[in-house]
Design an enzyme around this catalytic site. Structure first.
Site, mmCIF file in Angstrom:
data_model
loop_
_atom_site.group_PDB
_atom_site.id
_atom_site.type_symbol
_atom_site.label_atom_id
_atom_site.label_comp_id
_atom_site.label_asym_id
_atom_site.label_seq_id
_atom_site.Cartn_x
_atom_site.Cartn_y
_atom_site.Cartn_z
ATOM 1 N N LYS A 172 0.856 -1.188 0.000
ATOM 2 C CA LYS A 172 0.000 0.000 0.000
ATOM 3 C C LYS A 172 0.894 1.240 0.000
ATOM 4 O O LYS A 172 1.923 1.263 0.686
ATOM 5 C CB LYS A 172 -0.871 -0.047 1.258
ATOM 6 N N SER A 174 -9.843 -0.685 7.292
ATOM 7 C CA SER A 174 -9.257 -0.450 5.973
ATOM 8 C C SER A 174 -8.632 -1.666 5.311
ATOM 9 O O SER A 174 -8.315 -1.631 4.126
ATOM 10 C CB SER A 174 -8.197 0.657 6.043
ATOM 11 N N SER A 200 -9.502 1.712 3.154
ATOM 12 C CA SER A 200 -8.643 2.478 2.281
ATOM 13 C C SER A 200 -7.639 1.624 1.515
ATOM 14 O O SER A 200 -7.039 2.095 0.548
ATOM 15 C CB SER A 200 -7.893 3.541 3.092
#
Lengths: 476, 483
Positions: free
Chosen positions: B66, B165, B141
């Protein structure tokens, strides 16, 4: 008219430590910018603070010395504001639960004892420093994250003398505990000075004015005196309403204070507890261990010097004023020197030399305690006279040699037989009439020539200085 | 080949059926293949170099990261314009731990800007599309990580989990999302969002792969004071399907359909499907009981989360000034420069959250909002710990159905669904280990179930998930919708 002044101080002091308080960058002073920087000091994304345990210990130690109440847990808080010197956008400090609160400490103000009340003491980090140029500013992160102790007093001092006596006392504690050198030249101290005035018989404080970032003891004294004068004048003129609750700064050039912001512009720092530092239990064992290791402080050493070494209060004060001088003195004693002798040498000769230039410090002073002790011993053993001792001292500094080496080089070991030297001098005078005439006509080097002749005849055993003096006496 | 599990890939590498070089190439190619359709990546690291294969399970295995993690010499944007040119000079601890084991980072994945948001739509490089249906959200996210793992680009990708997330996108993308106990994996190098809630997590297609990846990342770190020593915990080696006798609970207020006035068909099917999963648990010898959690506490979850994360985020992101890094703003004073950087850099969503964060931290509001939020957080955690005295774990459906549409007009999420949409935040309040695994399909879209357990008892949580995964048929599934 004279009013009663009320003074409170917030005294920030940079601590000594190997690394910074929340990062492992070196905590050091450098003339070169940005030498001691780790990612956290510039707040690169993802970096986290790690508490320096030595700094925590030192902070607790100071809180103890100030007789503060120490909390059960060590915790830190964030204080927010945007400024280029604050890379994270907040300073890590202690707001809700400082390492020490409600302390008190007795100080000496020109011979009178006074108790100073401590509101709190807390551990925090310094900001970066900004170097301003004509149309640009540079950020130097060397200072970002340097450990700071901030000590906040109650408004309990009534004159600049009291404030300064308190600061000197605190500085001495910092030095004796090795928490800080309090070196103004390196910018290690800063104070926020709060001053208000009131009628002698009034029961309520007047309006408090804060002067921020005053960075030397001299400036602090000037600030206090200036503010008292400024506020008194306004009060005298019936304009006391013009004294407002505000933040000012000390201006070195004009020697005045200048308005920065009023209370209405006060920043909300939005404090909250730093979530990246788990609260840390201050155990009884830790407290005990810290207490056990508090070193002897200046006033304790002073008592000892007076009572055990029979030094005068004046001399004792001179010696303990700086921990390093006091340490130097104690080392001489440990090496067997007589306390009074050592004290005399240090308070006159050593300090005399150090005072000659700002560059001279006890750390870089050539004559070590062991050399001074050797010199004292030479005199005590009557190997050289007291006067010769002073010469040896001077030669040592000039030639970077030990006392024994100087004595040997200049053959200072006294020839006891004065008659012999006397006759040798007479001999040389009678053999060198022309040289004497030349000397009297201005050829000063002729004197050295004749000293050389005497030294030759004495096979180097005479004291050249006394020979020179004797010669001068005889030919004048 | 790259779509296999870590164990299978390792076997093939050892037996020289493939090489790390081929795997890395294949992985990079599949990243490129899905980039146009899903927009999963900020950076695909074409120059990624293969790694020597050793006995280490992770050696030679490609993975995604990420873009909220600091990666040395590789652009790390947090999917934010405030960091759109930021190339770090150090690796996050979890990334460097994986590299040390020989795993190969091949891509940096898109997230909701700086981790804030749960739709996968607010990253500075644009919206992420769900590989099962490109018109759907991935949730966020950790959007790009979830999409790329679901599409089979590599066996696992790193995510971060502050509210849900990792665990919610896992459900929407039909994969596994595991958030270990707070502090098990160092947060050093993960861009801070809400420090007291932030957790490094992993997205994978099986519980085994999640365990292997977290084993490779975890450990006490001198750079993170909230990390703890887990050297006695071996997740992969401890995996076991012996879960007989385990006691699970689910929250009745949230899971019983009669508590909802007008549930959609999808939601009804989702809760029905959850009931099926409970039956599977029971058939494995576990007991599952519905409990009343307390409506007041449940209603407090989201506001509590909002206040705490807003406050911490507004503070943590105060370092984004464009002064020491990031694009420099315009202006003639520092204040103007900082203001310009932040005004142009942040999306409107983030700005709104900062306003909330600043508001609740103001002197006059702290007591009412921030401190009360901390109190209600404690009450919620206390309630969980009370339940954990009797039960081994909590089980519950993730979200109120499958992935939502990207076109918000097509979505209909009534307010009464707030609790079920936000419930996973409890895992962050208490730092509890929490894992989402796929548990079925609704209208051809995957849905997930979550298991949350006691702090530091990650092994228990993983084993329940492992056994349940085995009793279902969704392990290692790859999204079909990708071109």
């Amino acid at each position: 008219m004279a009013y009663k002044a009320v003074i409170g101080l917030e005294f920030h002091c940079e601590m000594k430590s190997h690394t910074k308080v929340f990062s492992n960058a070196i905590n050091g002073y450098s003339k070169l910018s940005n030498q001691y920087v780790r990612p956290l000091d510039m707040a690169f994304p993802g970096t986290l603070p790690v508490v320096n345990k030595t700094c925590v210990r030192k902070a607790i130690e100071m809180a103890m010395i100030l007789n503060c109440k120490i909390p059960e847990y060590m915790e830190f808080d964030r204080k927010h504001y945007f400024y280029p010197d604050l890379p994270k956008g907040y300073q890590i400090t202690q707001f809700f639960n400082p390492v020490g609160v409600n302390g008190r400490i007795e100080i000496d103000v020109n011979g009178t004892k006074k108790e100073i009340l401590i509101h709190d003491i807390h551990l925090e980090e310094d900001a970066a420093s900004l170097d301003h140029y004509y149309d640009t500013s540079n950020i130097d992160y060397n200072r970002a994250g340097v450990p700071l102790l901030e000590l906040v007093t109650e408004p309990c001092m009534y004159s600049s003398d009291e404030a300064l006596a308190f600061l000197e006392h605190v500085k001495s504690i910092y030095q004796y505990t090795d928490i800080s050198d309090c070196d103004t030249k390196k910018g290690e101290i800063r104070a926020d000075v709060n001053v208000s005035i009131m009628d002698e018989d009034a029961s309520e404080f007047g309006t408090k004015v804060e002067v921020k970032n005053v960075n030397s003891f001299d400036a602090i004294r000037q600030t206090i005196e200036y503010e008292i004068k400024r506020q008194s004048k306004l009060k005298d003129e019936g304009r006391y309403d013009e004294v407002i609750q505000e933040t000012r700064r000390w201006d070195e050039e004009s020697c005045t204070t200048i308005h920065m912001r009023s209370k209405a512009d006060a920043i909300d720092y939005k404090y909250f507890t730093e979530p990246n530092i788990p609260k840390y239990k201050i155990t009884k064992e830790l407290l005990l261990d810290i207490r056990k290791n508090i070193p002897m402080l200046s006033h304790e050493r002073r008592e000892k010097y007076i009572n055990e070494y029979n030094l005068s209060l004046y001399d004792a004060n001179v010696l303990v004023k700086s921990k390093k001088i006091s340490d130097y003195f104690e080392e001489c004693i440990a090496l067997g020197s007589d306390a009074k002798e050592a004290c005399n040498w240090i308070t006159t000769r050593v300090l005399g030399e150090l005072n000659k230039s700002e560059e001279n410090t006890i750390d870089n002073f050539f004559i070590t305690p062991s050399m001074l002790s050797e010199l004292i011993k030479l005199i005590k053993d009557k190997k050289i006279t007291n006067n010769q001792g002073k010469e040896v001292f001077a030669y040592m500094l000039e030639e970077k040699l030990s006392p024994k080496e100087i004595v040997k080089k200049y053959s200072m070991e006294v020839i006891e037989d004065n008659d012999l030297i006397n006759s040798l001098v007479d001999e040389v005078i009678s053999e060198n009439e022309k040289a004497i005439t030349d000397y009297k006509n201005g050829r000063t080097n002729m004197l050295d020539y004749m000293v050389g002749q005497v030294m030759k005849k004495s096979k180097g055993k005479a004291n050249p200085v006394s020979v020179k003096n004797l010669l001068l006496e005889k030919i004048k | 080949m790259i779509r296999k599990s870590i164990e299978e890939l390792h076997k093939d590498l050892i037996n020289k059926k493939t090489t790390s070089e081929d795997l890395v190439k294949e992985s990079i190619k599949s990243c490129h293949d899905i980039q146009d359709s899903t927009n999963s990546f900020v950076t695909i690291i074409d120059e990624a170099e293969c790694c020597e294969v050793t006995d280490e399970l992770l050696s030679g295995i490609p993975f995604g990261v990420k873009d909220i993690f600091s990666t040395k010499d590789v652009l790390s944007t947090g999917s934010s314009n405030t960091l759109n040119n930021y190339v770090p000079f150090f690796d996050a601890t979890c990334v460097s731990n994986l590299k040390k084991r020989g795993a190969v980072m091949v891509a940096k994945t898109v997230l909701d800007e700086l981790g804030m948001g749960g739709t996968g739509t607010t990253g500075h490089t644009g919206v992420v599309h769900n590989p099962w249906d490109l018109e759907r959200q991935t949730a966020g996210s950790s959007a790009g990580s979830a999409a790329s793992v679901a599409a089979g680009c590599y066996p696992f990708a790193l995510g971060s989990d502050t509210g849900d997330s990792v665990r919610k996108p896992a459900a929407y993308c039909g994969i596994v999302g595991y958030k270990p106990t707070y502090g098990m994996i160092s947060r050093y190098g993960m861009f801070q969002f809400a420090s007291s809630l932030d957790t490094v997590g992993v997205l994978s297609r099986s519980v085994v792969d999640a365990a292997i990846a977290v084993d490779g990342m975890k450990g006490i770190d001198p750079n993170d004071m909230t990390s703890w020593d887990s050297s006695n915990i071996h997740l992969y080696e401890s995996l076991s399907k012996k879960v007989k006798g385990k006691k699970l609970f689910y929250i009745k207020e949230m899971c019983d359909i009669e508590n909802y006035k007008n549930p959609s068909d999808e939601f009804k099917m989702h809760l029905e499907n959850f009931k099926e999963t409970i039956k599977k648990c029971e058939s494995l010898g576990m007991s599952v009981e519905g409990i009343n959690f307390g409506k007041e506490l449940l209603d407090a979850v989201y506001p509590t989360y909002m206040v705490i994360y807003g406050a911490e985020a507004s503070s943590n992101m105060a370092n984004l000034t464009g002064i020491s890094f990031g694009p420099r703003g315009k202006g003639s004073t520092p204040e103007e420069i900082i203001k310009d950087h932040r005004t142009r850099g942040f999306s409107p969503l983030i700005k709104r959250r900062f306003v909330i964060g600043s508001f609740v931290l103001q002197k006059e509001n702290q007591e009412k909002f921030f401190l009360n939020a901390k109190r209600s957080r404690r009450l919620i955690v206390n309630r969980m710990n009370e339940l954990f005295k009797e039960y081994d774990a909590m089980i519950g459906p993730v979200s109120s159905g499958p992935a939502k549409y990207l076109d918000e007009k097509k979505n209909n999420t009534p307010k009464e669904n707030t609790v079920i949409e936000e419930i996973l935040q409890i895992g962050n309040f208490g730092g509890f280990p929490s894992i989402t695994i796929p548990n079925g399909f609704i209208n051809n879209l995957p849905v997930g179930v979550n298991i949350t357990g006691r702090v530091r008892e990650d092994v228990d949580v993983l084993n329940i998930a492992y056994a349940l995964e085995d009793a279902m048929d969704y392990r290692n599934q790859i999204a079909g919708g990708v071109k």
